[in-house]
Design an enzyme around this catalytic site. Structure first.
Site, PDB file in Angstrom:
ATOM      1  N   LYS A  76     -13.129  -4.474  10.096  1.00 37.35           N
ATOM      2  CA  LYS A  76     -13.762  -3.528   9.170  1.00 37.35           C
ATOM      3  C   LYS A  76     -15.237  -3.310   9.525  1.00 37.35           C
ATOM      4  CE  LYS A  76     -10.577  -4.919   5.506  1.00 37.35           C
ATOM      5  NZ  LYS A  76     -10.348  -5.944   4.476  1.00 37.35           N
ATOM      6  N   ARG A 130      11.910  -0.372   6.019  1.00 34.94           N
ATOM      7  CA  ARG A 130      13.042  -1.238   6.354  1.00 34.94           C
ATOM      8  C   ARG A 130      13.789  -1.676   5.103  1.00 34.94           C
ATOM      9  NH1 ARG A 130      10.190  -5.106  10.642  1.00 34.94           N
ATOM     10  NH2 ARG A 130       8.657  -4.900   9.000  1.00 34.94           N
ATOM     11  N   GLU A 161     -10.061   6.075   5.510  1.00 36.93           N
ATOM     12  CA  GLU A 161     -10.893   5.521   4.430  1.00 36.93           C
ATOM     13  C   GLU A 161     -10.346   4.185   3.917  1.00 36.93           C
ATOM     14  OE1 GLU A 161     -13.932   6.903   2.756  1.00 36.93           O
ATOM     15  OE2 GLU A 161     -13.763   4.758   2.437  1.00 36.93           O
ATOM     16  N   VAL A 172       0.839  -1.218   0.000  1.00 35.47           N
ATOM     17  CA  VAL A 172       0.000   0.000   0.000  1.00 35.47           C
ATOM     18  C   VAL A 172       0.870   1.263   0.000  1.00 35.47           C
ATOM     19  CG1 VAL A 172      -1.866   1.241   1.159  1.00 35.47           C
ATOM     20  CG2 VAL A 172      -1.825  -1.261   1.200  1.00 35.47           C
TER      21      VAL A 172
END
Ligand code: HSE
Length: 434
Positions: free
Chosen positions: A203, A45, A127, A14
Site C-alpha cells: 500500500k 468458486r 482506490e 469484498v
C-alpha cells in the site's frame, strides 16, 4: 442511457460486499453515475450465502467474464498475483475497464498493467487497494494536486492495528487476536503479509507513487513487521509518552525517497496515535496545504466495497471521455514520472528508541553515552528502570534525536560489544509527525 455492465470476479468478503452495496444503493448510485451499474456476470468458486444473486449468470471461470462481450468493466477481487494478473491483462486486451482492490497486484505489476491500459485506452481503478474505505488515493491524486507532497505516514494495515490495539488495551495474546482478525475477514489469505508488513509495504508503494510521481517500486521498500514487538517495549514507550504503531512512511528528501514500513513510536497525543482497532489513518503533508489526515475503516466487507463502488461510478462517468484526458493512473502524466531514487534504509533518517539490557554496574550509562556521542547521536531522553533489576540486569531505555540509520547501526554494534551489555539492543524508530 443504457446501464453499464459489470462482471465481478471473486465473491468473497469484498466481492460479496460490492455486490450487496451495488444492489442496495442501486438507485442512489445511478443518480450519481448518470446511468445504472448492473452486475451482468459473477465468477466465483463458491456461492456467498450473504448475497442474493437471483438470476445473474454465475461461472467458476474468471476468463469467461473477461471474454464476455456484454461486459464493460471487470471487477477483480480474487486477490494474489498470478491469476489476477492474467485476468486483468486479458480484460485490458479485450478493451474492458478494470476496478481492483488488489494492492499486491498493483504494487508489483502496476507499471506493466498501466502501460497496457494506456495502449488500450482503458481505465484501471484501484482506490480499494489502499486503506479500505478511505478515499485516500483520490484525495492525494486529485484533491492535493496543487501540492508538492513532502511526506506521508499511515497506519495502513487494519489487521496489524487490530492486533496491536487488542494487545495493548486488553493484554490479549498475539495469536488469539490474529485468529479473530481472520474470522472477521480482515486478514490476508497469508496473514504473514499483515504481521510482517508486506501488505502495508504494497500500500505504501502505491501511495508513494501517486504522491511523488515515481514508478511503483515495491522491491525497494524496507519492511519490518510487528511479530517481534514485546509488551515490555509497548509499556516503556507509554512511560515515555509514546504509543507504538505499525507505520508506513514515505518521505521526499534531496537525496531520494524514503519508503519504509516498521513499528514506530509516535507521541501519544497525536491523533494518529489514537487510531485503534481495524481503523486506518493516513497523514499527508503538502507544501501548500500543510498536514492533512484521512481516517476510516481499513478493511472489511462493506468499507472496502465502498471504495470499489466509488471506482465503478468514476469509470461509468468517464466511459465516454477522451482516454488522453483522464486522470492519470499514477496521478502524474506517465511521461513525467520522476527517476528520484528510493533510498536504502541505512540512508533514511529517524529518531530511535533503544532498549539496552545492561549489567547493573556503575559507569554503564557513561559508556552508552560515550558511544552515542562519538557518533554524533544526541540523546533526547533516558530512563533506567532501577525497579526492574533482575539477575543483576537493568533495562536502559533511551530516545535519540534524528540521525541517519547507518550511524545508529554502528552505535548498536559498538554497544553490543560492551562487557556490560547483554542481549541484542532493541531498536524501534520514532516519528514526531509534526
Ligand atoms: N489485510 C488487509 C488489512 C485488508 O488488514 O488491512 C485490507 O487491505
Amino acid at each position: 442511457m443504457k446501464p453499464v455492465k459489470v462482471g465481478i470476479c471473486g465473491l468473497g468478503t469484498v466481492g460479496g460486499g460490492t455486490f450487496n452495496v451495488l444492489k442496495r444503493n442501486a438507485e442512489e448510485i445511478a443518480r450519481r453515475a448518470g446511468r445504472g451499474i448492473e452486475v451482468a456476470q459473477i465468477a466465483t468458486r463458491q456461492p456467498n450465502p450473504k448475497c442474493d444473486t437471483g438470476s445473474i449468470s454465475i461461472t467458476d471461470d474468471v476468463f469467461a467474464v473477461a471474454n464476455n462481450p456484454e461486459i464493460d468493466i471487470i471487477v477483480e477481487l480474487i486477490g494474489g498475483y498470478t491469476l489476477a494478473l492474467e485476468l486483468v491483462l486479458k480484460a485490458i486486451e479485450n478493451g474492458k475497464h478494470v476496478v481492483t482492490a488488489n494492492k499486491a497486484l498493483i504494487a508489483v505489476h502496476g507499471n506493466e498493467i498501466f502501460a497496457r491500459a494506456r495502449e488500450q485506452g482503458v481505465i484501471v481503478a484501484f482506490e480499494a487497494s489502499v486503506a479500505g474505505g478511505i478515499p485516500v488515493i483520490k484525495a492525494i491524486r486529485e484533491g492535493l494536486a496543487a501540492n508538492r507532497i513532502n511526506w506521508l505516514a499511515g497506519i495502513i494495515n487494519g489487521t496489524g492495528n487490530f492486533i496491536l490495539t487488542e494487545m495493548r488495551e486488553k493484554g490479549r495474546a498475539f495469536e488469539d487476536v490474529l485468529k479473530e482478525a481472520q474470522a472477521l475477514g480482515y486478514a490476508e489469505a497469508d496473514p504473514t503479509f499483515d504481521v510482517e508488513g508486506i501488505d502495508a509495504a504494497h500500500k505504501l508503494t502505491i501511495l508513494a507513487s501517486i504522491a511523488f510521481g515515481i514508478p511503483l517500486q515495491f522491491d525497494k521498500a524496507y519492511t519490518e513487521g510487528i511479530s517481534r514487538l514485546t509488551t515490555a517495549d509497548v509499556n516503556y514507550a507509554e512511560a515515555l509518552g509514546y504509543r507504538i504503531k505499525h507505520l508506513g512512511v514515505a518521505r521526499r528528501t534531496d537525496a531520494g525517497i524514503e519508503l519504509r514500513v516498521h513499528p514506530t513510536l509516535i507521541p501519544a497525543d497525536r491523533l494518529i496515535a489514537n487510531v485503534n482497532g481495524v481503523m486506518n489513518a493516513v497523514m499527508v503533508n503538502g507544501d501548500a496545504v500543510g498536514s492533512t489526515l484521512y481516517y476510516g475503516a481499513g478493511a472489511g466487507m462493506e468499507p472496502t466495497a465502498s471504495a470499489v463502488v466509488a471506482d465503478l461510478v468514476d469509470v461509468a462517468r468517464a466511459l465516454t471521455t477522451d482516454p488522453n484526458n483522464r486522470v492519470p493512473h499514477l496521478a502524474f502524466q506517465p511521461d513525467s514520472l520522476s527517476a528520484h531514487p528510493i533510498l536504502p534504509v541505512t540512508a533514511c533518517e529517524s529518531a530511535y528508541y533503544l532498549r539496552i539490557q545492561a549489567k547493573d554496574h556503575p559507569g554503564v550509562l557513561a559508556q552508552v553515552a560515550t558511544i552515542l556521542s562519538e557518533r554524533g547521536i544526541n540523546i533526547e531522553s533516558i530512563m533506567q528502570k532501577e525497579a526492574e533489576v533482575h539477575d543483576g540486569l537493568v533495562p536502559v531505555i533511551l530516545v535519540t534525536h534524528r540521525v541517519i540509520e547507518q550511524r545508529i547501526d554502528e552505535a548498536i554494534s559498538a554497544l553490543e560489544t560492551l562487557d556490560d551489555v547483554v542481549d541484542k539492543v532493541v531498536r524501534i524508530r520514532v516519528e514526531q509527525l509534526n
